[in-house]
Design an enzyme around this catalytic site. Structure first.
Site, PDB file in Angstrom:
ATOM      1  N   PRO A  89       0.823  -1.212   0.000  1.00  0.00           N
ATOM      2  CG  PRO A  89      -0.848  -1.603   1.565  1.00  0.00           C
ATOM      3  CD  PRO A  89       0.469  -2.125   1.091  1.00  0.00           C
ATOM      4  CD  GLU A  90       2.697   2.942  -4.449  1.00  0.00           C
ATOM      5  OE1 GLU A  90       2.779   4.114  -4.871  1.00  0.00           O
ATOM      6  OE2 GLU A  90       2.885   1.952  -5.186  1.00  0.00           O
ATOM      7  CG  HIS A 147      -4.348 -14.689   7.170  1.00  0.00           C
ATOM      8  ND1 HIS A 147      -3.325 -15.606   7.281  1.00  0.00           N
ATOM      9  CD2 HIS A 147      -5.039 -15.017   6.038  1.00  0.00           C
ATOM     10  CE1 HIS A 147      -3.371 -16.448   6.251  1.00  0.00           C
ATOM     11  NE2 HIS A 147      -4.399 -16.119   5.491  1.00  0.00           N
ATOM     12  NE  ARG A 170       1.940 -11.724   0.312  1.00  0.00           N
ATOM     13  CZ  ARG A 170       2.192 -11.219  -0.897  1.00  0.00           C
ATOM     14  NH1 ARG A 170       3.100 -10.270  -1.046  1.00  0.00           N
ATOM     15  NH2 ARG A 170       1.544 -11.661  -1.946  1.00  0.00           N
ATOM     16  NE  ARG A 215      19.320  12.964  -2.154  1.00  0.00           N
ATOM     17  CZ  ARG A 215      19.434  12.182  -1.099  1.00  0.00           C
ATOM     18  NH1 ARG A 215      19.850  10.939  -1.252  1.00  0.00           N
ATOM     19  NH2 ARG A 215      19.162  12.647   0.098  1.00  0.00           N
TER      20      ARG A 215
END
Length: 290
Positions: free
Chosen positions: A2-3, A95, A115, A157
């Site tokens: 998820p972002e 889960h 997970r 950068r």
């Protein structure tokens, strides 16, 4: 993983349902879910009993429950973490990792993680901003996000622009999906060097990052499987609007060229070969190769 739009969707749902409620009890069903809480599962459970949730906050991909004690429960969803609001009689499933019961009854808050890469921990004194995540940069949804400051840091950068977008110390909340989508909108290949891009180009890119994530937020985020859902268990549908991510071989929505997939940091990058040409490699003398 998820972002920002997905985590913000979860934060908004939690804010509607848990703020102002007092935690009656906590049940840790898998110790890995609180592995970042050094004192262990029993301390996590005891510490939170009787605490009231004052606010739900977020920075980048992290969110936290601000408590009336001035502390916080800080969490990361990892690859498959879910924060679900369910009744007492709802099937716990295989889960379920942590269960929060409240003094006023249902709904419960459940942390489900197939997970177990995600997790929760108490941050002492972290109600405003947990110290554990203070190093993470502000994200485009933050009221104090400064575009020009981000542009300056990006220009400093000497790395590919996609790597820079994924650096959570420069700009937080951006992951693989929204980096690819933003770069497509900007017409930039992810290997273009940040320091070689002009301020107007980088300013436009940051604008695209903000726009694409706001559009994703309105759609409830991006779900490719059942692992990302909101607090009600519903999937997002921004995947229907993706221009390049996951569309290998399909026509570019802008020029019609087939979308390409390239290896990137043990993941994949998606781009248009015509709209986003690869940068020309340089010789050791610094001049472009023919």
């Amino acid at each position: 993983m998820p972002e920002l739009p997905e985590v913000e969707t979860v934060r908004e749902g939690l804010a509607r349902w848990v703020v102002g409620r007092t935690i009656a009890g906590v049940e840790v069903r898998h110790p890995r879910a609180v592995r970042r809480h050094g004192a262990g599962p029993a301390d996590f459970e005891a510490y939170l009993a009787g605490r009231t949730i004052d606010a739900v906050r977020r920075r980048g991909k992290y969110l936290w429950l601000a408590l009336d004690s001035g502390d916080a429960v800080v969490g990361h969803l990892g690859m498959s973490g879910q924060m679900l609001l369910l009744g007492e009689t709802a099937d716990p499933g295989p889960h379920l990792r942590i269960r929060f019961r409240f003094a006023d009854g249902d709904p419960q808050l459940r942390f489900v993680d197939q997970r177990t890469f995600g997790g929760l921990a108490v941050s002492v004194g972290g109600a405003e901003l947990p110290a554990e995540i203070a190093h993470i940069a502000r994200d485009p949804f933050d009221d104090q996000f400064e575009v020009e400051d981000v542009v300056t840091r990006l220009r400093s950068r000497r790395t590919g622009v996609k790597r820079a977008l994924l650096n959570q110390a420069l700009i937080s909340g951006v992951g693989n999906i929204y980096a690819d989508e933003s770069l497509w909108r900007a017409g930039l290949h992810g290997e273009r060097e940040c320091g070689a891009l002009s301020r107007p180009t980088l300013r436009a890119l940051v604008g695209h990052v903000t726009d694409v994530m706001r559009e994703a937020l309105r759609a409830g985020g991006t779900s490719f499987d059942s692992l990302y859902v909101n607090v009600n268990g519903d999937s997002g549908y921004f995947d229907r609007s993706l221009a390049v991510y996951g569309r290998e071989g399909l026509p570019c929505r802008r020029c019609g060229a087939p979308i390409r997939r390239e290896a990137f940091m043990n993941r994949s990058s998606y781009s248009c070969p015509r709209c986003q040409p690869r940068p020309r490699r340089r010789t050791t003398a610094g001049s472009p190769t023919p």
